[in-house]
Design an enzyme around this catalytic site. Structure first.
Site, mmCIF file in Angstrom:
data_model
loop_
_atom_site.group_PDB
_atom_site.id
_atom_site.type_symbol
_atom_site.label_atom_id
_atom_site.label_comp_id
_atom_site.label_asym_id
_atom_site.label_seq_id
_atom_site.Cartn_x
_atom_site.Cartn_y
_atom_site.Cartn_z
ATOM 1 N N CYS A 106 0.796 -1.220 0.000
ATOM 2 C CA CYS A 106 0.000 0.000 0.000
ATOM 3 C C CYS A 106 0.842 1.291 0.000
ATOM 4 O O CYS A 106 1.353 1.665 -1.035
ATOM 5 C CB CYS A 106 -0.979 -0.057 1.175
ATOM 6 N N HIS A 204 -3.609 -5.694 2.170
ATOM 7 C CA HIS A 204 -3.322 -5.890 3.583
ATOM 8 C C HIS A 204 -3.943 -7.224 3.959
ATOM 9 O O HIS A 204 -4.257 -8.043 3.112
ATOM 10 C CB HIS A 204 -3.981 -4.785 4.414
HETATM 11 N N1 GLN Z 1 -2.307 6.996 1.779
HETATM 12 C C1 GLN Z 1 -2.441 5.966 0.836
HETATM 13 C C2 GLN Z 1 -3.839 5.820 0.240
HETATM 14 O O1 GLN Z 1 -4.831 5.940 0.936
HETATM 15 C C3 GLN Z 1 -1.948 4.680 1.454
HETATM 16 C C4 GLN Z 1 -2.930 3.970 2.338
HETATM 17 C C5 GLN Z 1 -2.401 2.733 2.972
HETATM 18 O O2 GLN Z 1 -1.194 2.505 3.033
HETATM 19 N N2 GLN Z 1 -3.289 1.928 3.503
HETATM 20 O O3 GLN Z 1 -3.919 5.593 -0.941
#
Ligand code: GLN
Length: 252
Positions: A106, A204
């Protein structure tokens, strides 16, 4: 660099692997730490000793890393690490080109690409290790997701991001979204990005407890990186199979 954990077997191990968790303080949400736990534990079950190190901004990068893992984070976490990551970019790109396996989830997946343009219109530069770029979207893309991957079978996980990522010609997707799910951008059916032995993905979950084939692929590449030959054991993955089955049938 901080040593988080060392495991040494009593008998003769097949070899020793050095794992590095990148930015655990700022980039480590939604259970991403579970990926590192799975890699360390499965390495031991397969007969390899493990040295687990962490790296946070301002520390020294260790030498001879065999496997690198990084997690997701809020935009604020990405902002906190951006200067340090930019300074480390050349080393990390050299490691990747040298074959070091990496799993980045992510927020770090985004910053392993060229850039992330936030909803406020600011740019968080990435290190261009992956040919990908990300622009914040208007809605959050949240839910269970399954992928078909070319060499690692079906992958299950949970996505939670607003960034919309587009791959360039230098990266290939981690997988193709099966059924509902947004993946990289909700429009081209791709999810994640790969180059060398690097996997970037929005999944995740944690990802690896439910996807032992991905964990063992990373470990096999780590063993090769350590100059050894991968000799995996036949592990009992009943729990992982059950978790996959349940995750695969959950509604989006
Ligand atoms: N800030 C990023 C997004 O929302 C990463 C989010 C995350 O790592 N869960 O796209």
């Amino acid at each position: 660099m901080t040593t988080m954990y060392t495991h040494t077997t009593q008998g003769a191990a097949k070899g020793s692997l050095r794992l590095l968790q990148l930015y655990p303080r700022d980039m480590n949400i939604y259970g991403d730490w579970g990926n590192t736990l799975v890699l360390a534990r499965r390495a031991q079950w397969h007969g390899y000793d493990v040295e687990l190190l962490s790296y946070d901004p301002g520390e020294d990068l260790p030498d001879e890393v065999h496997l690198l893992v990084g997690g997701g984070g809020q935009d604020s976490g990405q902002e906190r690490i951006q200067t340090d990551l930019a300074a480390r970019g050349p080393e990390l790109r050299a490691w990747a080109a040298d074959g070091v396996p990496m799993l980045v989830i992510c927020g770090l997946y985004q910053l392993f690409g060229h850039r992330f343009l936030t909803a406020e219109g600011s740019e968080i530069p990435g290190i261009g290790l992956l040919d990908a770029q990300t622009v914040a979207g208007r809605e959050r893309l949240i839910g269970n997701i399954s992928l078909d991957t070319p060499d690692l079978g079906r992958v299950v996980g949970y996505e939670n991001h607003s960034g919309l990522t587009t791959l360039g010609p230098g990266a290939r997707p981690f997988g193709t979204v099966l059924g509902e799910g947004a993946g990289n951008n909700g429009s081209d059916g791709t999810e994640g990005g790969r180059v060398h032995h690097v996997i970037g993905t929005y999944l995740h979950g944690s990802l690896l407890p439910k996807n032992p084939a991905v964990a063992d692929w990373l470990l096999a590449r780590a063993v090769e990186q350590a100059g050894l030959t991968w000799e995996g054991e036949d592990l009992d993955d009943t729990w992982a199979r059950n978790a996959r089955r349940v995750a695969g049938t959950r509604p989006r």
